[in-house]
Motif scaffolding. Structure first.
Motif, PDB file in Angstrom:
ATOM      1  N   PHE A   7       0.827  -1.202   0.000  1.00 20.81           N
ATOM      2  CA  PHE A   7       0.000   0.000   0.000  1.00 20.81           C
ATOM      3  C   PHE A   7       0.866   1.259   0.000  1.00 20.81           C
ATOM      4  O   PHE A   7       0.652   2.166  -0.787  1.00 20.81           O
ATOM      5  CB  PHE A   7      -0.936   0.006   1.218  1.00 20.81           C
ATOM      6  CG  PHE A   7      -1.694   1.293   1.352  1.00 20.81           C
ATOM      7  CD1 PHE A   7      -2.792   1.545   0.546  1.00 20.81           C
ATOM      8  CD2 PHE A   7      -1.296   2.255   2.260  1.00 20.81           C
ATOM      9  CE1 PHE A   7      -3.489   2.746   0.650  1.00 20.81           C
ATOM     10  CE2 PHE A   7      -1.993   3.453   2.370  1.00 20.81           C
ATOM     11  CZ  PHE A   7      -3.085   3.687   1.568  1.00 20.81           C
ATOM     12  N   TYR A   8       1.836   1.314   0.873  1.00 19.15           N
ATOM     13  CA  TYR A   8       2.660   2.517   0.982  1.00 19.15           C
ATOM     14  C   TYR A   8       3.614   2.693  -0.185  1.00 19.15           C
ATOM     15  O   TYR A   8       3.979   3.812  -0.529  1.00 19.15           O
ATOM     16  CB  TYR A   8       3.441   2.524   2.300  1.00 19.15           C
ATOM     17  CG  TYR A   8       2.563   2.856   3.462  1.00 19.15           C
ATOM     18  CD1 TYR A   8       2.158   4.158   3.695  1.00 19.15           C
ATOM     19  CD2 TYR A   8       2.120   1.870   4.327  1.00 19.15           C
ATOM     20  CE1 TYR A   8       1.320   4.479   4.748  1.00 19.15           C
ATOM     21  CE2 TYR A   8       1.292   2.174   5.390  1.00 19.15           C
ATOM     22  CZ  TYR A   8       0.897   3.477   5.592  1.00 19.15           C
ATOM     23  OH  TYR A   8       0.072   3.788   6.634  1.00 19.15           O
ATOM     24  N   SER A   9       4.030   1.625  -0.815  1.00 16.46           N
ATOM     25  CA  SER A   9       4.995   1.754  -1.894  1.00 16.46           C
ATOM     26  C   SER A   9       4.364   1.708  -3.284  1.00 16.46           C
ATOM     27  O   SER A   9       5.034   2.026  -4.257  1.00 16.46           O
ATOM     28  CB  SER A   9       6.064   0.664  -1.778  1.00 16.46           C
ATOM     29  OG  SER A   9       5.484  -0.612  -1.913  1.00 16.46           O
ATOM     30  N   HIS A  10       3.095   1.329  -3.400  1.00 20.29           N
ATOM     31  CA  HIS A  10       2.462   1.267  -4.715  1.00 20.29           C
ATOM     32  C   HIS A  10       2.426   2.656  -5.330  1.00 20.29           C
ATOM     33  O   HIS A  10       2.040   3.626  -4.683  1.00 20.29           O
ATOM     34  CB  HIS A  10       1.055   0.691  -4.610  1.00 20.29           C
ATOM     35  CG  HIS A  10       0.477   0.329  -5.932  1.00 20.29           C
ATOM     36  ND1 HIS A  10      -0.039   1.259  -6.808  1.00 20.29           N
ATOM     37  CD2 HIS A  10       0.359  -0.876  -6.535  1.00 20.29           C
ATOM     38  CE1 HIS A  10      -0.455   0.647  -7.894  1.00 20.29           C
ATOM     39  NE2 HIS A  10      -0.233  -0.657  -7.749  1.00 20.29           N
ATOM     40  N   LYS A  11       2.812   2.768  -6.584  1.00 17.31           N
ATOM     41  CA  LYS A  11       2.963   4.085  -7.211  1.00 17.31           C
ATOM     42  C   LYS A  11       1.648   4.821  -7.425  1.00 17.31           C
ATOM     43  O   LYS A  11       1.637   6.025  -7.624  1.00 17.31           O
ATOM     44  CB  LYS A  11       3.710   3.956  -8.531  1.00 17.31           C
ATOM     45  CG  LYS A  11       2.974   3.202  -9.595  1.00 17.31           C
ATOM     46  CD  LYS A  11       3.787   3.130 -10.864  1.00 17.31           C
ATOM     47  CE  LYS A  11       2.976   2.435 -11.954  1.00 17.31           C
ATOM     48  NZ  LYS A  11       3.674   2.462 -13.221  1.00 17.31           N
ATOM     49  N   GLU A  48       6.979   3.924   7.042  1.00 22.27           N
ATOM     50  CA  GLU A  48       5.933   4.395   6.138  1.00 22.27           C
ATOM     51  C   GLU A  48       6.484   5.458   5.182  1.00 22.27           C
ATOM     52  O   GLU A  48       6.287   5.398   3.972  1.00 22.27           O
ATOM     53  CB  GLU A  48       4.798   4.959   6.995  1.00 22.27           C
ATOM     54  CG  GLU A  48       3.831   5.858   6.320  1.00 22.27           C
ATOM     55  CD  GLU A  48       2.910   6.508   7.347  1.00 22.27           C
ATOM     56  OE1 GLU A  48       3.254   7.579   7.878  1.00 22.27           O
ATOM     57  OE2 GLU A  48       1.842   5.952   7.597  1.00 22.27           O
ATOM     58  N   SER A  49       7.192   6.408   5.719  1.00 26.58           N
ATOM     59  CA  SER A  49       7.758   7.488   4.914  1.00 26.58           C
ATOM     60  C   SER A  49       8.808   6.954   3.931  1.00 26.58           C
ATOM     61  O   SER A  49       8.847   7.350   2.766  1.00 26.58           O
ATOM     62  CB  SER A  49       8.367   8.544   5.825  1.00 26.58           C
ATOM     63  OG  SER A  49       8.852   9.617   5.083  1.00 26.58           O
ATOM     64  N   ALA A  50       9.644   6.053   4.401  1.00 26.30           N
ATOM     65  CA  ALA A  50      10.687   5.490   3.552  1.00 26.30           C
ATOM     66  C   ALA A  50      10.082   4.708   2.394  1.00 26.30           C
ATOM     67  O   ALA A  50      10.513   4.853   1.241  1.00 26.30           O
ATOM     68  CB  ALA A  50      11.616   4.597   4.366  1.00 26.30           C
ATOM     69  N   MET A  51       9.078   3.873   2.661  1.00 26.91           N
ATOM     70  CA  MET A  51       8.451   3.089   1.601  1.00 26.91           C
ATOM     71  C   MET A  51       7.779   3.998   0.578  1.00 26.91           C
ATOM     72  O   MET A  51       7.880   3.778  -0.625  1.00 26.91           O
ATOM     73  CB  MET A  51       7.443   2.107   2.179  1.00 26.91           C
ATOM     74  CG  MET A  51       8.095   0.916   2.840  1.00 26.91           C
ATOM     75  SD  MET A  51       6.930  -0.392   3.252  1.00 26.91           S
ATOM     76  CE  MET A  51       6.179   0.251   4.730  1.00 26.91           C
TER      77      MET A  51
END
Length: 90
Positions: A7-11, A48-51
């Protein structure tokens, strides 16, 4: 929890981060045991921020802590502009 990284990394998802406490927030008034650490001092918030930073266009990772207190946001582009100052990352 295993799918949260997607979820967090999906573009195509937009991540909303609240990196500062609201005006008037008093850490000492919180219940005993409440996590009152600063955003980047919290493990999950850092993750979360990093991903979100790895794969997203900066307009998809918004720092709501950068919103202007005295500004009403009539259009989403105004919110995106304020919440992505300096890439939206601190």
């Amino acid at each position: 929890l295993g799918c949260l990284g997607m979820f967090y990394s999906h573009k195509e998802t937009t991540v909303l981060r609240l990196t500062t406490f609201p005006e008037g927030y008093q850490k000492e008034d919180q219940p005993e045991g409440a996590n009152v650490s600063e955003y980047y001092d919290r493990g999950w918030c850092f993750t979360e921020s990093a991903m979100a930073s790895l794969t997203k266009d900066f307009r998809k990772s918004l720092d709501l802590g950068r919103m202007c207190d005295d500004k009403e946001y009539a259009f989403s582009f105004q919110l995106i502009e304020d919440c992505t100052q300096d890439g939206g990352r601190r």
